[in-house]
Design a protein around this motif. Structure first.
Motif, mmCIF file in Angstrom:
data_model
loop_
_atom_site.group_PDB
_atom_site.id
_atom_site.type_symbol
_atom_site.label_atom_id
_atom_site.label_comp_id
_atom_site.label_asym_id
_atom_site.label_seq_id
_atom_site.Cartn_x
_atom_site.Cartn_y
_atom_site.Cartn_z
ATOM 1 N N ILE A 5 0.862 -1.176 0.000
ATOM 2 C CA ILE A 5 0.000 0.000 0.000
ATOM 3 C C ILE A 5 0.900 1.229 0.000
ATOM 4 O O ILE A 5 1.742 1.392 0.883
ATOM 5 N N VAL A 6 0.712 2.062 -1.002
ATOM 6 C CA VAL A 6 1.492 3.293 -1.109
ATOM 7 C C VAL A 6 0.555 4.462 -0.835
ATOM 8 O O VAL A 6 -0.484 4.605 -1.482
ATOM 9 N N THR A 7 0.923 5.252 0.139
ATOM 10 C CA THR A 7 0.182 6.466 0.490
ATOM 11 C C THR A 7 1.115 7.654 0.282
ATOM 12 O O THR A 7 2.318 7.471 0.044
ATOM 13 N N PRO A 8 0.613 8.854 0.408
ATOM 14 C CA PRO A 8 1.504 10.016 0.293
ATOM 15 C C PRO A 8 2.621 10.020 1.334
ATOM 16 O O PRO A 8 3.645 10.667 1.134
ATOM 17 N N GLU A 9 2.447 9.291 2.419
ATOM 18 C CA GLU A 9 3.476 9.233 3.457
ATOM 19 C C GLU A 9 4.558 8.200 3.162
ATOM 20 O O GLU A 9 5.586 8.182 3.828
ATOM 21 N N ARG A 18 4.677 -4.623 -10.286
ATOM 22 C CA ARG A 18 3.513 -4.583 -11.167
ATOM 23 C C ARG A 18 2.594 -5.727 -10.784
ATOM 24 O O ARG A 18 3.073 -6.768 -10.407
ATOM 25 N N PRO A 19 1.343 -5.612 -10.916
ATOM 26 C CA PRO A 19 0.588 -4.463 -11.378
ATOM 27 C C PRO A 19 0.297 -3.483 -10.241
ATOM 28 O O PRO A 19 0.431 -3.804 -9.069
ATOM 29 N N CYS A 20 -0.124 -2.277 -10.649
ATOM 30 C CA CYS A 20 -0.476 -1.211 -9.715
ATOM 31 C C CYS A 20 -1.938 -0.831 -9.928
ATOM 32 O O CYS A 20 -2.424 -0.832 -11.055
ATOM 33 N N VAL A 21 -2.599 -0.492 -8.831
ATOM 34 C CA VAL A 21 -4.000 -0.072 -8.886
ATOM 35 C C VAL A 21 -4.145 1.210 -8.094
ATOM 36 O O VAL A 21 -3.730 1.281 -6.940
ATOM 37 N N PHE A 22 -4.723 2.227 -8.720
ATOM 38 C CA PHE A 22 -5.067 3.441 -7.988
ATOM 39 C C PHE A 22 -6.499 3.294 -7.508
ATOM 40 O O PHE A 22 -7.407 3.048 -8.307
ATOM 41 N N LEU A 23 -6.706 3.419 -6.208
ATOM 42 C CA LEU A 23 -8.042 3.318 -5.622
ATOM 43 C C LEU A 23 -8.695 4.699 -5.664
ATOM 44 O O LEU A 23 -8.464 5.540 -4.803
ATOM 45 N N PHE A 52 -1.261 -1.035 -4.300
ATOM 46 C CA PHE A 52 -2.411 -0.133 -4.275
ATOM 47 C C PHE A 52 -1.931 1.253 -3.893
ATOM 48 O O PHE A 52 -1.278 1.433 -2.861
ATOM 49 N N PHE A 53 -2.242 2.231 -4.738
ATOM 50 C CA PHE A 53 -2.007 3.623 -4.403
ATOM 51 C C PHE A 53 -3.281 4.126 -3.742
ATOM 52 O O PHE A 53 -4.359 4.084 -4.326
ATOM 53 N N ASN A 54 -3.143 4.590 -2.497
ATOM 54 C CA ASN A 54 -4.306 4.950 -1.697
ATOM 55 C C ASN A 54 -4.115 6.333 -1.066
ATOM 56 O O ASN A 54 -3.332 6.489 -0.141
#
Length: 173
Positions: A5-9, A18-23, A52-54
């Motif tokens: 999980i990738v967040t702005p922090e 890969r793969p990547c998903v923007f929620l 997941f970009f969250n």
């Protein structure tokens, strides 16, 4: 499944998974639908990996910072996975503005990009890059679902988180 999980922090994220998903979907005043998606994928027994970009629950210093982070990761996901829109209902009112205003704009933007890319590449309704689901009674949902079906030919997932997650999985794996 291995879920990142990738967040702005998030610091020092290597953009090689890969793969990547923007929620994409409402964050403020909605239920925590993002965590339901992540949990679904965490429970899959597999050696596969997904990112997941969250953007949920992060307090950006200013609007520009938020827009820049989201735009970068929306584009990254579109090129390296997919953009997943979940239009969840409003569960509380804390803001003096229209509900899901950013989501509605981004949905229109990505539908336009989808249609433009398909016409440039001479594709007939290649829907692999967008997944869209909407809860029953989402404000303006009747208009949105009509236009998505009629103008874009995208399979629309009505009011079912499980089906939404299955569709993401099917498109990526």
């Amino acid at each position: 499944m291995r879920v990142t999980i990738v967040t702005p922090e998030t610091k020092d994220f290597e953009y090689n998974i890969r793969p990547c998903v923007f929620l994409a979907g409402p964050c403020t005043d909605s239920r925590n639908w993002h965590s339901e998606v992540v949990k679904y994928f965490q429970e899959i027994e597999s050696d596969q990996e997904i990112v997941f970009f969250n953007p949920q629950n992060f307090n950006f210093k200013d609007l520009g910072e938020q827009v820049d982070w989201e735009t970068y990761h929306l584009n990254w996901s579109y090129n390296n996975g997919l953009v997943a829109f979940y239009l969840s209902n409003k569960v509380k009112s804390t803001l003096d503005r229209g509900y899901a205003r950013t989501t509605r704009f981004e949905l229109g933007e990505w539908l336009s990009k989808y249609k433009h890319m398909n016409s440039m590449l001479n594709l007939e309704h290649k829907e692999t890059l967008l997944t869209i689901a909407m809860e029953d009674n989402f404000e303006g949902g009747d208009y949105i679902s009509h236009r998505i079906k009629k103008d874009y030919g995208i399979k629309f997932i009505p009011n079912n988180m499980d089906d939404f997650c299955k569709e993401i999985y099917k498109k990526l794996f």
